[in-house]
Design a protein around this motif. Structure first.
Motif: not given
Ligand code: SAJ
Length: 426
Positions: A207-208, A210-212, A215, A278
């Motif tokens: 999740m970390e 993928t979030t980056r 963004n 994603i």
């Protein structure tokens, strides 16, 4: 639980610093790697990877007598698996290194030992892939031996600091497994250590990153929109970021490295029906070198036979790592389209991208260029003085893909400066 002797499998960017850190803190560590060249290099007291401070830490660990190296694991109180999890050409996760590490532990696994997987892995790998392999020993994960997942979350370039200071998540296949993991890492981790389940810990890591990725993808899409609407995306982002709850990242030539450009695919592979955003983000970031190609075409009209000095090849600023680098991909794309590309990577001067020539110096790279292309925001490239550069090159066209160069300085030095994410004003 007492950890007198541990085994670290995989001596790359994560395994070697981790093994050395334990050894420097008084634990007997056997560092294991399947590559005999890696073992020979380390046994000679040299290191095979570059990371600030790592050479000194390994030397300290060796001097203490606590760190030794071998090709095969031996019985230990804890085993840490820190091997790569790359992907195949079709983006499916390649778990072969994780599987063979677990198989190597099998003959030396004892009741009461702890096994920790650190490699970034698709959800449920600890439970569905590693546990069944280790259970072939006749011992059962979570009952006879302890099994946990603890993601590495350190930033290349700052690994030694972040290894100690970052918060750590340890997910166990049983509460006792997570608790044992906490005790193990307490040896040197000063950040908070949080325990949870193995699959939660796997998801946290994915999740970390993928979030980056998502963004960065939105920043890249904003750059494309700004280009179309005659706006300067860098100005627009800095104004939007004045909002207290907005923090837009930086657009660029794409997302590289062995983590952020890889990990989101683990979710897509595991659940293609649930990963629309994603998948879209990956597609945007992966196609960004093609967007840069279009910008170069626009600046030069026709690429055929045009000479381009491509500055920077690393996947991000001020490191020498070229893995999955969008700068490398962009240089190769330009060459494929008929441009004569000369690259200059100050951190890896000899590296040759297929179809291009590697310059031995900045001066050589720009000496006969038609266009100077900035692909990586390395400090030394960001700080180039355009007046000095103008003396070294016939080029009067420059394209900045990372928002590094100040237009007024470059224009004052006689360059026409194109910038990624900056459309022609009305
Ligand atoms: N990038 C942009 N725009 C930005 C920030 C980054 O285009 O605003 C690009 C970089 O140029 C690079 C890529 O993204 O090509 C990734 O760089 P990065 O600095 O974001 O991350 P990594 O891959 O070096 O390290 C990441 C980190 N993860 C997060 O920050 C969530 C690190 O903490 C992880 O340990 C590491 O992945 C890993 O090993 O998984």
């Amino acid at each position: 639980m007492k950890f007198n002797r541990i085994c670290v499998l995989g001596l790359g960017y994560i395994g070697l610093p981790t093994a050395s850190m334990f050894a420097a803190n008084g634990v007997k560590v056997l560092g294991v790697d399947v590559n005999p060249q890696v073992i020979e290099t380390l046994q000679r007291g040299e290191i095979h990877i570059y990371e600030p401070g790592l050479r000194g830490l390994v030397a300290q660990a060796l001097e203490s007598g606590n760190l030794t190296f071998a090709l095969q694991p031996e019985p230990a109180d804890a085993f840490i698996i820190a091997v790569p999890t790359p992907f195949y050409a079709d983006k499916r996760a390649d778990l072969s290194f994780v599987r063979s590490a677990a198989e190597a532990i099998l003959p030396v696994l004892r009741a009461g030992s702890l096994v920790v997987l650190e490699s970034t892995s698709p959800p449920r790998t600890t439970v569905d892939v590693v546990a069944p392999i280790l259970n072939r020993s006749g011992l059962k994960a979570g009952e006879d031996f302890l099994l946990a997942y603890s993601p590495e979350r350190v930033l290349p370039g700052q690994i030694l600091k972040e290894l100690v200071e970052n918060a750590r998540v340890i997910g166990g296949v049983s509460p006792a497994s997570a608790e044992a993991g906490r005790e193990l890492y307490r040896t040197f981790v000063k950040g908070e250590i949080h325990t949870t389940t193995a699959t939660t810990a796997e998801m946290v890591k994915l999740m970390e990153n993928t979030t980056r990725d998502v963004n960065i993808a939105i920043a890249n899409e904003f750059a494309r929109l700004a280009d179309r609407f005659g706006v300067d995306v860098w100005e627009a982002i800095s104004l939007a970021n004045l909002h207290p709850r907005i923090n837009i990242l930086r657009p660029g030539p794409g997302v590289g490295g062995h983590c952020i450009s890889v990990d989101p695919w683990f979710f897509v592979e595991a659940a293609p029906d649930l990963t629309t955003v994603i998948y879209a983000a990956r597609t945007v970031n992966d196609s960004q070198p093609h967007f840069v190609l279009q910008l170069v075409k626009r600046a030069l009209n026709d690429l055929n036979g045009k000479r381009i000095a491509a500055l920077g090849l690393a996947y991000k600023p001020d490191i020498d790592d070229l893995r999955e680098s969008p700068a490398v991909e962009t240089a190769a794309l330009l060459a494929k389209e008929g441009a004569l590309v000369r690259t200059w990577e100050p951190f890896k001067p000899g590296h040759v991208v297929p179809g291009t020539r590697a310059a031995a110096s900045l001066a050589e790279a720009v000496s006969d260029a038609d266009l100077i292309l900035l692909l990586v925001n390395h400090s030394q490239l960001r700080d180039l003085d355009p007046l000095e550069l103008a003396k070294l090159t016939p080029a009067r066209l420059a394209l900045d893909t990372v928002g590094a160069w100040l237009p007024k300085n470059w224009e004052a030095a006689g360059f026409r400066l194109f910038r990624l994410g900056v459309g022609a004003p009305d």
